[in-house]
Motif scaffolding. Sequence first.
Motif, PDB file in Angstrom:
ATOM      1  N   ARG A 321       0.850  -1.199   0.000  1.00  0.00           N
ATOM      2  CA  ARG A 321       0.000   0.000   0.000  1.00  0.00           C
ATOM      3  C   ARG A 321       0.874   1.232   0.000  1.00  0.00           C
ATOM      4  NH1 ARG A 321      -0.679   2.324   5.177  1.00  0.00           N
ATOM      5  NH2 ARG A 321      -0.082   1.004   6.937  1.00  0.00           N
ATOM      6  N   LEU A 322       0.309   2.349  -0.465  1.00  0.00           N
ATOM      7  CA  LEU A 322       1.047   3.603  -0.510  1.00  0.00           C
ATOM      8  C   LEU A 322       1.334   4.111   0.890  1.00  0.00           C
ATOM      9  CD1 LEU A 322      -0.859   5.443  -3.372  1.00  0.00           C
ATOM     10  CD2 LEU A 322       1.452   4.527  -3.489  1.00  0.00           C
ATOM     11  N   SER A 323       2.481   4.744   1.054  1.00  0.00           N
ATOM     12  CA  SER A 323       2.835   5.321   2.343  1.00  0.00           C
ATOM     13  C   SER A 323       1.946   6.522   2.629  1.00  0.00           C
ATOM     14  CB  SER A 323       4.307   5.745   2.336  1.00  0.00           C
ATOM     15  OG  SER A 323       4.608   6.490   3.485  1.00  0.00           O
ATOM     16  N   LYS A 324       1.681   6.757   3.933  1.00  0.00           N
ATOM     17  CA  LYS A 324       0.907   7.913   4.351  1.00  0.00           C
ATOM     18  C   LYS A 324       1.803   9.053   4.786  1.00  0.00           C
ATOM     19  CE  LYS A 324      -3.001   5.103   5.934  1.00  0.00           C
ATOM     20  NZ  LYS A 324      -3.850   4.736   7.100  1.00  0.00           N
ATOM     21  N   GLY A 325       3.049   9.011   4.349  1.00  0.00           N
ATOM     22  CA  GLY A 325       3.985  10.089   4.661  1.00  0.00           C
ATOM     23  C   GLY A 325       4.343  10.116   6.132  1.00  0.00           C
ATOM     24  N   GLU A 326       4.357  11.302   6.721  1.00  0.00           N
ATOM     25  CA  GLU A 326       4.774  11.486   8.108  1.00  0.00           C
ATOM     26  C   GLU A 326       3.861  10.740   9.080  1.00  0.00           C
ATOM     27  OE1 GLU A 326       7.468  13.398   9.546  1.00  0.00           O
ATOM     28  OE2 GLU A 326       8.143  13.060   7.503  1.00  0.00           O
ATOM     29  N   LEU A 327       2.622  10.474   8.673  1.00  0.00           N
ATOM     30  CA  LEU A 327       1.666   9.815   9.563  1.00  0.00           C
ATOM     31  C   LEU A 327       1.791   8.297   9.546  1.00  0.00           C
ATOM     32  CD1 LEU A 327      -1.506  11.966   8.743  1.00  0.00           C
ATOM     33  CD2 LEU A 327       0.108  12.247  10.642  1.00  0.00           C
ATOM     34  N   ASP A 328       2.654   7.754   8.706  1.00  0.00           N
ATOM     35  CA  ASP A 328       2.803   6.308   8.570  1.00  0.00           C
ATOM     36  C   ASP A 328       3.557   5.758   9.773  1.00  0.00           C
ATOM     37  OD1 ASP A 328       3.262   3.655   7.719  1.00  0.00           O
ATOM     38  OD2 ASP A 328       3.180   4.304   5.624  1.00  0.00           O
ATOM     39  N   SER A 329       2.889   4.927  10.574  1.00  0.00           N
ATOM     40  CA  SER A 329       3.486   4.389  11.800  1.00  0.00           C
ATOM     41  C   SER A 329       4.588   3.379  11.531  1.00  0.00           C
ATOM     42  CB  SER A 329       2.391   3.736  12.663  1.00  0.00           C
ATOM     43  OG  SER A 329       1.771   2.671  11.941  1.00  0.00           O
ATOM     44  N   ARG A 330       4.698   2.906  10.300  1.00  0.00           N
ATOM     45  CA  ARG A 330       5.712   1.901   9.975  1.00  0.00           C
ATOM     46  C   ARG A 330       7.102   2.504   9.808  1.00  0.00           C
ATOM     47  NH1 ARG A 330       3.293  -0.292   4.556  1.00  0.00           N
ATOM     48  NH2 ARG A 330       3.141   1.970   4.282  1.00  0.00           N
ATOM     49  N   ILE A 331       7.188   3.827   9.660  1.00  0.00           N
ATOM     50  CA  ILE A 331       8.469   4.486   9.401  1.00  0.00           C
ATOM     51  C   ILE A 331       9.247   4.651  10.698  1.00  0.00           C
ATOM     52  CG2 ILE A 331       9.572   6.557   8.472  1.00  0.00           C
ATOM     53  CD1 ILE A 331       7.116   7.021   6.780  1.00  0.00           C
ATOM     54  N   THR A 332      10.536   4.302  10.676  1.00  0.00           N
ATOM     55  CA  THR A 332      11.403   4.449  11.845  1.00  0.00           C
ATOM     56  C   THR A 332      11.826   5.909  11.987  1.00  0.00           C
ATOM     57  OG1 THR A 332      13.391   3.992  10.549  1.00  0.00           O
ATOM     58  CG2 THR A 332      12.274   2.098  11.536  1.00  0.00           C
ATOM     59  N   ARG A 333      12.446   6.234  13.134  1.00  0.00           N
ATOM     60  CA  ARG A 333      12.902   7.615  13.334  1.00  0.00           C
ATOM     61  C   ARG A 333      14.004   7.977  12.338  1.00  0.00           C
ATOM     62  NH1 ARG A 333      14.165   7.390  19.620  1.00  0.00           N
ATOM     63  NH2 ARG A 333      14.790   5.317  18.902  1.00  0.00           N
ATOM     64  N   ALA A 334      14.946   7.062  12.153  1.00  0.00           N
ATOM     65  CA  ALA A 334      16.008   7.307  11.164  1.00  0.00           C
ATOM     66  C   ALA A 334      15.406   7.396   9.765  1.00  0.00           C
ATOM     67  CB  ALA A 334      17.049   6.201  11.223  1.00  0.00           C
ATOM     68  N   GLY A 335      14.431   6.535   9.499  1.00  0.00           N
ATOM     69  CA  GLY A 335      13.776   6.532   8.192  1.00  0.00           C
ATOM     70  C   GLY A 335      13.035   7.819   7.924  1.00  0.00           C
ATOM     71  N   ARG A 336      12.426   8.390   8.970  1.00  0.00           N
ATOM     72  CA  ARG A 336      11.691   9.645   8.797  1.00  0.00           C
ATOM     73  C   ARG A 336      12.645  10.770   8.390  1.00  0.00           C
ATOM     74  NH1 ARG A 336       8.754   8.949  12.697  1.00  0.00           N
ATOM     75  NH2 ARG A 336       6.883   8.340  11.576  1.00  0.00           N
ATOM     76  N   LEU A 337      13.831  10.799   9.003  1.00  0.00           N
ATOM     77  CA  LEU A 337      14.820  11.817   8.647  1.00  0.00           C
ATOM     78  C   LEU A 337      15.317  11.608   7.216  1.00  0.00           C
ATOM     79  CD1 LEU A 337      16.697  14.160   9.347  1.00  0.00           C
ATOM     80  CD2 LEU A 337      18.309  12.490  10.299  1.00  0.00           C
ATOM     81  N   LEU A 338      15.581  10.353   6.856  1.00  0.00           N
ATOM     82  CA  LEU A 338      16.060  10.059   5.508  1.00  0.00           C
ATOM     83  C   LEU A 338      15.021  10.451   4.463  1.00  0.00           C
ATOM     84  CD1 LEU A 338      17.744   6.587   6.110  1.00  0.00           C
ATOM     85  CD2 LEU A 338      18.905   8.704   5.481  1.00  0.00           C
ATOM     86  N   ARG A 339      13.753  10.198   4.772  1.00  0.00           N
ATOM     87  CA  ARG A 339      12.692  10.533   3.820  1.00  0.00           C
ATOM     88  C   ARG A 339      12.507  12.039   3.682  1.00  0.00           C
ATOM     89  NH1 ARG A 339       7.601   6.540   3.341  1.00  0.00           N
ATOM     90  NH2 ARG A 339       8.726   4.578   3.081  1.00  0.00           N
ATOM     91  N   ARG A 340      12.572  12.745   4.804  1.00  0.00           N
ATOM     92  CA  ARG A 340      12.351  14.192   4.760  1.00  0.00           C
ATOM     93  C   ARG A 340      13.445  14.895   3.964  1.00  0.00           C
ATOM     94  NH1 ARG A 340       8.548  16.736   7.296  1.00  0.00           N
ATOM     95  NH2 ARG A 340       9.715  18.688   7.279  1.00  0.00           N
ATOM     96  N   THR A 341      14.647  14.351   4.001  1.00  0.00           N
ATOM     97  CA  THR A 341      15.747  14.942   3.245  1.00  0.00           C
ATOM     98  C   THR A 341      15.895  14.350   1.852  1.00  0.00           C
ATOM     99  OG1 THR A 341      17.285  13.343   4.237  1.00  0.00           O
ATOM    100  CG2 THR A 341      17.045  15.484   5.341  1.00  0.00           C
ATOM    101  N   GLY A 342      15.184  13.240   1.570  1.00  0.00           N
ATOM    102  CA  GLY A 342      15.309  12.588   0.272  1.00  0.00           C
ATOM    103  C   GLY A 342      16.547  11.716   0.153  1.00  0.00           C
ATOM    104  N   LEU A 343      17.305  11.557   1.249  1.00  0.00           N
ATOM    105  CA  LEU A 343      18.550  10.801   1.183  1.00  0.00           C
ATOM    106  C   LEU A 343      18.316   9.295   1.097  1.00  0.00           C
ATOM    107  CD1 LEU A 343      20.666  12.824   3.777  1.00  0.00           C
ATOM    108  CD2 LEU A 343      20.885  12.831   1.281  1.00  0.00           C
TER     109      LEU A 343
END
Length: 442
Positions: A321-343
């Motif tokens: 399923r498509l990610s819900k962005g920042e509200l997606d509970s499956r994303i880790t803390r490190a993953g959230r930073l990586l996603r926000r920066t696009g890294l």
Amino acid sequence: MSKKMLDTLVGFAQAVTNLLVLVGTYWAVFAIRAALGHPYGTANRLAVEAVFPYLAAFYVVLWLVYRLPAYYETATYEGVLSQVFVQLILALASLATSFVVRAFAFPRGLVATAFVLQVTALVPLNYALCRFYSRVRPKALTIAIGTGAAAGSTLAKQLSISTAYVVSSMSARDVTGEWIHGVPEGASLTLDASVPSPERDRILRLAMRNGITVQLVATVKETLVQKAPMKVRADHLMLTVEPYGHSPVDLALKRMLDIAASVVALTVFSPVFLLASIAIMLEDGRPVFYLQQRLGFRGQFFRIIKFRTMCHDAERLTGARLSKGELDSRITRAGRLLRRTGLDEVPQFIDVLRGDMSVVGPRPERPELAQKILEETPDWNLRLLVRPGITGVAQVLGRYNTAPEDKLTMDLAYIRSRSLFNYDLTIILNTLKMFFMPERRD
């Protein structure tokens, strides 16, 4: 004077002003150094004079790519960010140019000081100019027309985000010959893509007869016929819509750009690999990378490489399923930073080097999700006519939640462009600032 002519004249005046400021910042650095008792020599001045014509030409190109003439049509943050990026790229280009033209006396310390002065002067100057012009510039009145009043209202709200428009809305069935005579002078009509083809044709004819400009939210068919050559055969004017195809030279240049950009990116971001790997392992253990099957060129499967941003077995219970962005509970803390920066996307340059992807192209989709999209957007597979990309038109101009059909028309406009290489350069330059605009990716 027409609005287009006025925009052109104001843009030209703005460009000339910017170039004068650029000259001023370089000579200001010379004056500052002299006042401090450490003046630059004659050789330094001659080196700057040798390099500046190239920088001025390059600045104009960057100025157009980042749409600084249309600063008044963008959000303030995006406009400021574009200006800063233009000056940063120009600073780096000045160093490269001095080497190419063998102006070895070009002062390296001048670059950093001039960059600070340029940002300090040009950001408020262009912001003030564009804010003033946005107030005095005649607003473009357009009437958003949808299949119904609700669809027209939705389109009107989307268009109203731009400061260049004053928008009203209505239903396509209410557009009559009598009504169109009452359209204010200078106003245009904007037809939503959902308006059926017969209705679009009828409204278009009415508008043309009455000298009214029409903007069409492009459909797939209209995108496919863009720039189609016209010929007369058997007394019929024909549009020739050819299958996708670009010259071998253009494709070779695109591949060379892919390789060069990937090598540079992997080199520059090599520290990210180490830091991201440590952060992921400390928080959630191995693996560091996430391999996922995606649809590639002409529907072939390949495995995309990304930094793992979700917890283990994130889709074991929910399925794809498509990610819900920042509200997606499956994303880790490190993953959230990586996603926000696009890294988290950086490892995909390995896919580019392997030939599975390109730096610029349509976003590669998962087979399961692509099947769901195909049920609602049957032409979705037309995106597979080129290699998928890390970035692309839909990624830069659209948003994460932009409708699939709108993303499709953006991607098709890219695929059917006359020069992929030139388009790629523009998209790559505009992608750089996306690192600082996470809201455009969420």
